[in-house]
Scaffold this motif. Structure first.
Motif, PDB file in Angstrom:
ATOM      1  N   ILE A 105      19.242   0.607  -5.564  1.00  0.00           N
ATOM      2  CA  ILE A 105      18.885   1.565  -4.521  1.00  0.00           C
ATOM      3  C   ILE A 105      19.921   1.465  -3.394  1.00  0.00           C
ATOM      4  O   ILE A 105      20.151   0.392  -2.853  1.00  0.00           O
ATOM      5  N   ILE A 106      20.532   2.615  -3.057  1.00  0.00           N
ATOM      6  CA  ILE A 106      21.552   2.614  -2.006  1.00  0.00           C
ATOM      7  C   ILE A 106      21.043   3.291  -0.735  1.00  0.00           C
ATOM      8  O   ILE A 106      21.689   3.195   0.306  1.00  0.00           O
ATOM      9  N   ALA A 107      19.887   3.981  -0.778  1.00  0.00           N
ATOM     10  CA  ALA A 107      19.322   4.612   0.423  1.00  0.00           C
ATOM     11  C   ALA A 107      17.841   4.872   0.194  1.00  0.00           C
ATOM     12  O   ALA A 107      17.376   4.981  -0.947  1.00  0.00           O
ATOM     13  N   GLN A 108      17.061   4.945   1.303  1.00  0.00           N
ATOM     14  CA  GLN A 108      15.632   5.205   1.223  1.00  0.00           C
ATOM     15  C   GLN A 108      15.217   6.104   2.378  1.00  0.00           C
ATOM     16  O   GLN A 108      15.841   6.129   3.423  1.00  0.00           O
ATOM     17  N   ASP A 109      14.158   6.870   2.165  1.00  0.00           N
ATOM     18  CA  ASP A 109      13.617   7.770   3.177  1.00  0.00           C
ATOM     19  C   ASP A 109      12.090   7.729   3.089  1.00  0.00           C
ATOM     20  O   ASP A 109      11.529   8.044   2.037  1.00  0.00           O
ATOM     21  N   PRO A 110      11.366   7.290   4.152  1.00  0.00           N
ATOM     22  CA  PRO A 110      11.820   6.929   5.498  1.00  0.00           C
ATOM     23  C   PRO A 110      12.596   5.606   5.527  1.00  0.00           C
ATOM     24  O   PRO A 110      12.543   4.815   4.592  1.00  0.00           O
ATOM     25  N   GLY A 148      -0.553   4.624   1.452  1.00  0.00           N
ATOM     26  CA  GLY A 148      -0.462   5.520   0.308  1.00  0.00           C
ATOM     27  C   GLY A 148       0.701   6.488   0.378  1.00  0.00           C
ATOM     28  O   GLY A 148       0.886   7.285  -0.545  1.00  0.00           O
ATOM     29  N   SER A 149       1.497   6.419   1.439  1.00  0.00           N
ATOM     30  CA  SER A 149       2.639   7.328   1.575  1.00  0.00           C
ATOM     31  C   SER A 149       3.685   7.007   0.511  1.00  0.00           C
ATOM     32  O   SER A 149       3.761   5.905  -0.032  1.00  0.00           O
ATOM     33  N   THR A 150       4.532   8.003   0.208  1.00  0.00           N
ATOM     34  CA  THR A 150       5.593   7.835  -0.775  1.00  0.00           C
ATOM     35  C   THR A 150       6.931   7.628  -0.077  1.00  0.00           C
ATOM     36  O   THR A 150       7.186   8.185   0.982  1.00  0.00           O
ATOM     37  N   ILE A 151       7.775   6.798  -0.676  1.00  0.00           N
ATOM     38  CA  ILE A 151       9.105   6.501  -0.162  1.00  0.00           C
ATOM     39  C   ILE A 151      10.123   7.032  -1.171  1.00  0.00           C
ATOM     40  O   ILE A 151      10.140   6.602  -2.333  1.00  0.00           O
ATOM     41  N   ASN A 152      10.940   8.005  -0.751  1.00  0.00           N
ATOM     42  CA  ASN A 152      11.966   8.573  -1.619  1.00  0.00           C
ATOM     43  C   ASN A 152      13.184   7.657  -1.630  1.00  0.00           C
ATOM     44  O   ASN A 152      13.555   7.084  -0.597  1.00  0.00           O
ATOM     45  N   ILE A 153      13.819   7.538  -2.802  1.00  0.00           N
ATOM     46  CA  ILE A 153      14.939   6.610  -2.923  1.00  0.00           C
ATOM     47  C   ILE A 153      16.123   7.294  -3.609  1.00  0.00           C
ATOM     48  O   ILE A 153      15.969   8.233  -4.383  1.00  0.00           O
ATOM     49  N   LEU A 154      17.326   6.795  -3.287  1.00  0.00           N
ATOM     50  CA  LEU A 154      18.576   7.239  -3.915  1.00  0.00           C
ATOM     51  C   LEU A 154      19.179   6.029  -4.603  1.00  0.00           C
ATOM     52  O   LEU A 154      19.403   4.989  -3.974  1.00  0.00           O
ATOM     53  N   ILE A 155      19.434   6.139  -5.916  1.00  0.00           N
ATOM     54  CA  ILE A 155      19.960   5.007  -6.670  1.00  0.00           C
ATOM     55  C   ILE A 155      21.408   5.261  -7.067  1.00  0.00           C
ATOM     56  O   ILE A 155      21.851   6.413  -7.191  1.00  0.00           O
ATOM     57  N   GLY A 164       0.785  -1.228   0.000  1.00  0.00           N
ATOM     58  CA  GLY A 164       0.000   0.000   0.000  1.00  0.00           C
ATOM     59  C   GLY A 164       0.814   1.274   0.000  1.00  0.00           C
ATOM     60  O   GLY A 164       0.301   2.335   0.355  1.00  0.00           O
ATOM     61  N   LEU A 165       2.082   1.211  -0.401  1.00  0.00           N
ATOM     62  CA  LEU A 165       2.935   2.392  -0.486  1.00  0.00           C
ATOM     63  C   LEU A 165       3.374   2.589  -1.937  1.00  0.00           C
ATOM     64  O   LEU A 165       3.063   1.780  -2.804  1.00  0.00           O
ATOM     65  N   LYS A 166       4.097   3.674  -2.219  1.00  0.00           N
ATOM     66  CA  LYS A 166       4.547   3.927  -3.577  1.00  0.00           C
ATOM     67  C   LYS A 166       5.870   4.682  -3.572  1.00  0.00           C
ATOM     68  O   LYS A 166       6.253   5.290  -2.561  1.00  0.00           O
ATOM     69  N   VAL A 167       6.565   4.622  -4.726  1.00  0.00           N
ATOM     70  CA  VAL A 167       7.856   5.283  -4.866  1.00  0.00           C
ATOM     71  C   VAL A 167       7.632   6.783  -5.036  1.00  0.00           C
ATOM     72  O   VAL A 167       6.770   7.224  -5.794  1.00  0.00           O
ATOM     73  N   GLY A 168       8.430   7.576  -4.304  1.00  0.00           N
ATOM     74  CA  GLY A 168       8.349   9.033  -4.401  1.00  0.00           C
ATOM     75  C   GLY A 168       9.442   9.571  -5.299  1.00  0.00           C
ATOM     76  O   GLY A 168       9.598   9.163  -6.453  1.00  0.00           O
ATOM     77  N   THR A 169      10.262  10.478  -4.791  1.00  0.00           N
ATOM     78  CA  THR A 169      11.330  11.094  -5.563  1.00  0.00           C
ATOM     79  C   THR A 169      12.478  10.108  -5.755  1.00  0.00           C
ATOM     80  O   THR A 169      12.897   9.437  -4.816  1.00  0.00           O
ATOM     81  N   VAL A 170      12.986  10.026  -7.000  1.00  0.00           N
ATOM     82  CA  VAL A 170      14.114   9.147  -7.322  1.00  0.00           C
ATOM     83  C   VAL A 170      15.317  10.028  -7.650  1.00  0.00           C
ATOM     84  O   VAL A 170      15.276  10.820  -8.586  1.00  0.00           O
ATOM     85  N   THR A 171      16.393   9.901  -6.866  1.00  0.00           N
ATOM     86  CA  THR A 171      17.610  10.689  -7.067  1.00  0.00           C
ATOM     87  C   THR A 171      18.754   9.742  -7.405  1.00  0.00           C
ATOM     88  O   THR A 171      18.887   8.677  -6.800  1.00  0.00           O
ATOM     89  N   THR A 172      19.580  10.148  -8.396  1.00  0.00           N
ATOM     90  CA  THR A 172      20.725   9.326  -8.803  1.00  0.00           C
ATOM     91  C   THR A 172      22.004   9.921  -8.246  1.00  0.00           C
ATOM     92  O   THR A 172      22.265  11.118  -8.408  1.00  0.00           O
ATOM     93  N   SER A 173      22.808   9.087  -7.584  1.00  0.00           N
ATOM     94  CA  SER A 173      24.071   9.551  -7.029  1.00  0.00           C
ATOM     95  C   SER A 173      25.139   9.594  -8.114  1.00  0.00           C
ATOM     96  O   SER A 173      25.038   8.886  -9.123  1.00  0.00           O
TER      97      SER A 173
END
Length: 537
Positions: free
Chosen positions: A318-323, A332-339, A297-306
């Motif tokens: 994916i090397i990091a996630q927030d929260p 329904g909250s979004t999870i931001n990720i760093l790839i 029940g969640l979804k991907v938010g902002t995707v940032t590339t290192s």
């Protein structure tokens, strides 16, 4: 038999209903209790349990020890204290006024949450009606109101007496007689108590009727204010509805436009799904993480590339996630990720592999951080199984992880053995006997063989010389995936290697090849000086 919620040791199962099982258990302190365990499988039963919990807490029963409602654990804990059946109280000719009022209040609490008194286990403890248990029963509100009103009707005609309060009396003076002024106040109080109780019962059963407003779809604050202004009391329970904002009313137990007695309770169900635990999605790809989050029940938010770095994770992981994993968030909250942007490019080189065996060359390739992805077998005069060529060339700098091709020698095919012995006929070839001629009359010819024709000697057969030139003619098409650059086709035979054709950007081009070669011929294709492929003719 097991433990309930890790605290209550089960002694035996007492009864089983559709959504609940009643156990006799031992509490951590050693006392015997009753534990009613509920199976909550969908949002509707969860909403019913929240109403059930509100009714139990509103009853203020001294026999109720605990009500637990958390994901995976919904249960109530009751004392096993003995109490008198409520039927003894109902059948009594004269009833205590405080007990009657307490019973009316208890029935009203049950009605407000949608439970009938027929589903309640009510007993008399120290002269006061108390709740001993309640069935997990879902009934239409109209049926609940009818059943509870029928239960209270007999109390209108009941005789009541004031509640007895134990107190120490002073000894009556001797010779004092009770006059009318002595018993009249008590009579008046008894009459007034009966009047008040009767009126309270009638007021509960026959209040004014008002129309219930429709507040579904509104924010809970606005909905509650509107319901109170309309003359009703409000209770709120949590519910869950996909696609609806948090805090929005998704249901009301009395529909808008229906008639309801004034000051009755209207329960509003508000969209407030239980919090979800964020799963761990590091090391996954974005696609894998998206599917994992959707399942809960969640979804991907902002995707940032290192930027490229020295981490071992491949590009796109994916090397990091927030929260962080384990954090409680709303549905329904979004999870931001760093790839990962990939590994930082490093350069390396190969030493000379020529003359090594395959295993030795493979070891050197791995030491250099490169990948051996192609091995070509090439006919050569070199010893069998040794490297005779490599791509990239020795000591040329290339990125770490680049592919390597090696060419391993293969012995040429042996020619058939040459027979140096002349062919000798097995025997004389029979010849037809010639007609006698004058010369045959015992006269020999010039050869002195008596006129017989001399047979020619058999000739010696020899193999053709290996140094003879062979003309090769064939069409050649450059590979379509050759890439940009200068393509060069060379031939290698006994006389060495020489260029046949050289052209820029030759991918897919066809040319007619005509060349004289000696011995075995190997054709090599180069692109910008780097060997691409080889073939034999």
């Amino acid at each position: 038999m097991g433990r309930i919620d890790g605290k209550y040791e089960i002694v035996q199962e007492l009864s089983k209903e559709t959504h609940s099982t009643l156990y006799e258990a031992t509490a951590p302190g050693g006392e015997l209790v009753r534990v009613d365990w509920f199976t909550i499988v969908d949002p509707s039963t969860r909403t019913l349990f929240l109403k059930y919990r509100t009714a139990l807490k509103g009853s203020e029963s001294p026999l109720l020890l605990d009500v637990v409602s958390k994901p995976g654990a919904y249960y109530t804990v009751w004392k096993t204290t003995e109490a008198d059946p409520i039927e003894n109280f109902l059948n009594a000719t004269v009833k205590d006024v405080a007990a009657v009022e307490a019973l009316i209040t208890l029935v009203q609490v049950l009605t407000e949450q949608g439970f009938a008194v027929q589903d309640a286990d009510i007993a008399l403890l120290e002269g006061k009606p108390v709740l001993k248990g309640l069935k997990f029963q879902d009934r239409p509100i109209e049926e609940v109101q009818r059943l509870n009103a029928d239960f209270l009707k007999p109390l209108q005609s009941s005789k009541v007496r004031p509640t007895k309060t134990p107190k120490t009396r002073a000894p009556r003076p001797p010779g004092r007689r009770l006059t009318v002024w002595g018993w009249l106040p008590g009579l008046l109080f008894l009459t007034l108590a009966g009047y008040v109780t009767s009126n309270a019962t009638r007021e509960y059963l026959n209040p004014p009727v008002l129309q219930v407003p429709d507040v579904t779809g509104k924010n809970i604050t606005q909905a509650a204010e509107q319901m109170v202004d309309a003359g009703f009391r409000v209770a709120v329970v949590d519910g869950e509805e996909p696609g609806v904002g948090i805090g929005t009313v998704i249901e009301q137990d009395h529909k808008g436009g229906t008639n309801l007695h004034v000051n009755r309770l209207v329960t509003l169900t508000v969209n407030n799904p239980p919090p979800l635990s964020v799963p761990k999605i590091t090391d996954m790809t974005v696609g894998e993480a998206t599917r994992t989050l959707q399942e809960v029940g969640l979804k991907v938010g902002t995707v940032t590339t290192s930027p490229p770095n020295d981490l071992t994770l491949p590009k796109g992981s994916i090397i990091a996630q927030d929260p962080e994993p384990g954090t409680q968030v709303g549905k329904g909250s979004t999870i931001n990720i760093l790839i990962s942007g990939g590994k930082r490019v490093k350069e390396t080189f190969l030493p000379t592999l020529k003359g090594m065996t395959f295993e030795q060359a493979k070891s050197e390739v791995e030491k250099a951080g490169l990948v051996l992805n192609k091995v070509e077998r090439v006919t050569s005069e070199d010893p069998e199984g040794l490297v005779i060529r490599q791509i990239p060339e020795e000591y040329k700098k290339v990125p770490v992880g680049s592919p390597v091709t090696i060419y391993v020698s293969r012995a040429p095919l042996a020619n058939p053995p040459v027979n140096n012995n002349p062919q000798v006929p097995v025997g004389p070839i029979p010849q037809p006997e010639p007609e006698p001629t004058p010369q045959d009359n015992g006269v020999t010819n010039e050869n002195g063989n008596g006129g017989q024709t001399e047979q020619p000697a058999p000739t010696e057969q020899t193999e053709p010389s290996s140094g003879e030139a062979t003309l090769l003619q064939f069409p050649y098409t450059f590979p379509s995936d050759l890439g940009q650059g200068v393509a060069e086709l060379r031939v290698q035979d006994e006389e060495g290697e020489r260029t046949l054709l050289k052209a820029p950007d030759a991918a897919g081009m066809t040319a007619e090849i005509e060349v004289e070669v000696k011995g075995n011929a190997v054709f090599n294709l180069y692109l910008d000086g780097q060997l691409v492929s080889s073939f034999e003719r």
